[in-house]
Write a protein that holds these residues in place. Sequence first.
Motif, mmCIF file in Angstrom:
data_model
loop_
_atom_site.group_PDB
_atom_site.id
_atom_site.type_symbol
_atom_site.label_atom_id
_atom_site.label_comp_id
_atom_site.label_asym_id
_atom_site.label_seq_id
_atom_site.Cartn_x
_atom_site.Cartn_y
_atom_site.Cartn_z
ATOM 1 N N MET A 1 -28.427 -12.076 14.944
ATOM 2 C CA MET A 1 -27.905 -13.249 15.655
ATOM 3 C C MET A 1 -28.178 -13.101 17.145
ATOM 4 O O MET A 1 -28.009 -12.026 17.715
ATOM 5 N N GLY A 2 -28.614 -14.175 17.786
ATOM 6 C CA GLY A 2 -28.962 -14.109 19.192
ATOM 7 C C GLY A 2 -27.764 -13.883 20.081
ATOM 8 O O GLY A 2 -26.630 -14.260 19.769
ATOM 9 N N LYS A 3 -28.006 -13.236 21.229
ATOM 10 C CA LYS A 3 -26.973 -12.950 22.210
ATOM 11 C C LYS A 3 -27.151 -13.856 23.433
ATOM 12 O O LYS A 3 -28.179 -14.509 23.600
ATOM 13 N N HIS A 4 -26.131 -13.852 24.289
ATOM 14 C CA HIS A 4 -26.191 -14.625 25.521
ATOM 15 C C HIS A 4 -26.399 -13.668 26.692
ATOM 16 O O HIS A 4 -25.579 -12.776 26.927
ATOM 17 N N VAL A 5 -27.484 -13.859 27.418
ATOM 18 C CA VAL A 5 -27.832 -13.035 28.571
ATOM 19 C C VAL A 5 -27.689 -13.879 29.827
ATOM 20 O O VAL A 5 -28.237 -14.990 29.901
ATOM 21 N N LEU A 6 -26.980 -13.354 30.816
ATOM 22 C CA LEU A 6 -26.866 -14.030 32.115
ATOM 23 C C LEU A 6 -27.656 -13.232 33.138
ATOM 24 O O LEU A 6 -27.423 -12.037 33.321
ATOM 25 N N TYR A 7 -28.606 -13.888 33.815
ATOM 26 C CA TYR A 7 -29.457 -13.228 34.810
ATOM 27 C C TYR A 7 -29.074 -13.705 36.200
ATOM 28 O O TYR A 7 -28.958 -14.909 36.462
ATOM 29 N N ALA A 8 -28.890 -12.751 37.112
ATOM 30 C CA ALA A 8 -28.526 -13.075 38.496
ATOM 31 C C ALA A 8 -29.504 -12.414 39.452
ATOM 32 O O ALA A 8 -29.777 -11.207 39.346
ATOM 33 N N SER A 9 -30.046 -13.202 40.380
ATOM 34 C CA SER A 9 -30.949 -12.672 41.397
ATOM 35 C C SER A 9 -30.729 -13.423 42.696
ATOM 36 O O SER A 9 -30.097 -14.486 42.715
ATOM 37 N N ILE A 10 -31.243 -12.875 43.777
ATOM 38 C CA ILE A 10 -31.277 -13.621 45.029
ATOM 39 C C ILE A 10 -32.448 -14.599 44.964
ATOM 40 O O ILE A 10 -33.384 -14.411 44.177
ATOM 41 N N PRO A 11 -32.439 -15.671 45.774
ATOM 42 C CA PRO A 11 -33.552 -16.623 45.758
ATOM 43 C C PRO A 11 -34.756 -16.101 46.533
ATOM 44 O O PRO A 11 -34.987 -16.451 47.690
ATOM 45 N N ALA A 12 -35.524 -15.238 45.890
ATOM 46 C CA ALA A 12 -36.744 -14.669 46.473
ATOM 47 C C ALA A 12 -37.726 -14.457 45.328
ATOM 48 O O ALA A 12 -37.409 -13.746 44.364
ATOM 49 N N TRP A 13 -38.906 -15.069 45.435
ATOM 50 C CA TRP A 13 -39.852 -15.000 44.320
ATOM 51 C C TRP A 13 -40.273 -13.572 44.016
ATOM 52 O O TRP A 13 -40.570 -13.237 42.869
ATOM 53 N N GLY A 14 -40.310 -12.712 45.019
ATOM 54 C CA GLY A 14 -40.671 -11.319 44.780
ATOM 55 C C GLY A 14 -39.672 -10.597 43.904
ATOM 56 O O GLY A 14 -39.980 -9.540 43.355
ATOM 57 N N HIS A 15 -38.476 -11.153 43.767
ATOM 58 C CA HIS A 15 -37.460 -10.584 42.889
ATOM 59 C C HIS A 15 -37.395 -11.323 41.545
ATOM 60 O O HIS A 15 -37.090 -10.709 40.526
ATOM 61 N N VAL A 16 -37.689 -12.612 41.549
ATOM 62 C CA VAL A 16 -37.584 -13.415 40.326
ATOM 63 C C VAL A 16 -38.816 -13.281 39.444
ATOM 64 O O VAL A 16 -38.713 -13.079 38.220
ATOM 65 N N TYR A 17 -40.002 -13.398 40.036
ATOM 66 C CA TYR A 17 -41.229 -13.382 39.228
ATOM 67 C C TYR A 17 -41.352 -12.141 38.337
ATOM 68 O O TYR A 17 -41.759 -12.264 37.170
ATOM 69 N N PRO A 18 -41.023 -10.936 38.814
ATOM 70 C CA PRO A 18 -41.205 -9.755 37.957
ATOM 71 C C PRO A 18 -40.329 -9.749 36.708
ATOM 72 O O PRO A 18 -40.606 -9.000 35.770
ATOM 73 N N ALA A 19 -39.265 -10.554 36.695
ATOM 74 C CA ALA A 19 -38.364 -10.588 35.541
ATOM 75 C C ALA A 19 -38.574 -11.806 34.656
ATOM 76 O O ALA A 19 -38.098 -11.840 33.512
ATOM 77 N N LEU A 20 -39.297 -12.812 35.137
ATOM 78 C CA LEU A 20 -39.339 -14.107 34.461
ATOM 79 C C LEU A 20 -39.974 -14.023 33.072
ATOM 80 O O LEU A 20 -39.476 -14.626 32.112
ATOM 81 N N GLU A 21 -41.064 -13.276 32.928
ATOM 82 C CA GLU A 21 -41.702 -13.159 31.621
ATOM 83 C C GLU A 21 -40.811 -12.407 30.639
ATOM 84 O O GLU A 21 -40.784 -12.713 29.439
ATOM 85 N N GLY A 22 -40.052 -11.421 31.134
ATOM 86 C CA GLY A 22 -39.115 -10.709 30.271
ATOM 87 C C GLY A 22 -37.995 -11.604 29.779
ATOM 88 O O GLY A 22 -37.587 -11.541 28.610
ATOM 89 N N LEU A 23 -37.477 -12.473 30.667
ATOM 90 C CA LEU A 23 -36.457 -13.429 30.257
ATOM 91 C C LEU A 23 -37.019 -14.415 29.239
ATOM 92 O O LEU A 23 -36.345 -14.790 28.272
ATOM 93 N N THR A 24 -38.274 -14.804 29.445
ATOM 94 C CA THR A 24 -38.935 -15.710 28.502
ATOM 95 C C THR A 24 -39.053 -15.067 27.130
ATOM 96 O O THR A 24 -38.838 -15.713 26.089
ATOM 97 N N GLU A 25 -39.374 -13.774 27.105
ATOM 98 C CA GLU A 25 -39.497 -13.055 25.834
ATOM 99 C C GLU A 25 -38.152 -12.973 25.112
ATOM 100 O O GLU A 25 -38.092 -13.069 23.875
#
Length: 386
Positions: free
Chosen positions: A1-25
């Motif tokens: 059964m799927g879980k609920h993941v909450l992701y928190a970052s500052i608004p900076a693409w250098g911090h968001v982009y490296p995690a985005l594909e992992g969140l998509t997966e």
Amino acid sequence: MGKHVLYASIPAWGHVYPALEGLTELVRRGHRVSALASGSFAAEIGKVVDVVPYESPMDSVQVELSDMGNVLPLMLKETRAAYAMLAKAVREDRPDVIVSDVLSTAGWLLGQAFDIPVIRTWPVFASNAEFSLHQDYESRSDTDESMLAFFGAVAEFLDEVGLASSVSPEQFFDNEAERNIVLFPREIQPKGETFDDRFTFIDPCIRPAENSPELPWLRKASPLAVISLGTVFNEKIGFFRTCIEGVERLGWHAAAALGNKVSPQAVGPISDRVLLRAKLPMIDTLQHASVAITHGGLTSTIEALAQGVPVLIAPQIGEQRGVADSMERLGLGVRLREPFTADELADLIKQVANDTEMAERLARFQQKLRDGRSGGQFADAVEAAF
């Protein structure tokens, strides 16, 4: 059964982009992912995960960020804004785990307040007892006076949110998580061998090419040098002028990301071999580049390496000096020491472009970066916390 993941970052693409594909997966695997997102970030993040919208004080910052006297109050304002919205979201829809960027103190505090497991993500160099970015590269310039005032303000905030008895003001900087995902290979990390099994190093999540309107120009621009100082410390008209002049002396093409503080008109007259933009489609550009002249942001440096592009790094802050040191240690780039002349830059570009041994090392490292499961490794590390 799927879980609920909450992701928190500052608004900076250098911090968001490296995690985005992992969140998509994680979404592909059937989990539900919610992500804090402000302003212009919401549209792109909302393509792959649910958005928790908020207004970030970082989106409209007008202060000089090289002064920690400005940075510290700004980070506290960011934490206040993010925490208020995240706390509301958690009360309405409690997540199973919080994935929190290292600079998102709100995400870590949320875990403490609601007793939710926290996984820390590191798109910048990780720290442990053996290595500290702040100490080893003097990346902070605060004074006793500024820190006293800052910790006083943090104490007031912790009291307001009911955490004063369990979290000290000093933990605003030094908060620790038992689970950490480092968003790049261990080889790049200074003293990487000293990090224990609380830290999972993964192959980076490289964002896809943009298929941008600039592609026709980029396809004809060979050889091409990319020039960028990132999005913060980039108000250096002379730097861009010298770099463009040096590149043009070689008969090369140049594509420069100027940011929003330098106008193309300020850089001066350019030839048709030069492309000036506030923001470049960076993956499209790097896929056609022969060399990248950069500030040494870790995310942008890894994106260059993933395309097999050598880096000439002109560091602007302590962390970027560390990136330059790592690139020279690995033989994947060189440090560009300021001030430099157009002739000196042209000579260095020729040296790097003709370095066959560096090209071989880059090809091997590129293969390593591209062979991994990237988003899959990220998702595996998150699922281990369920």
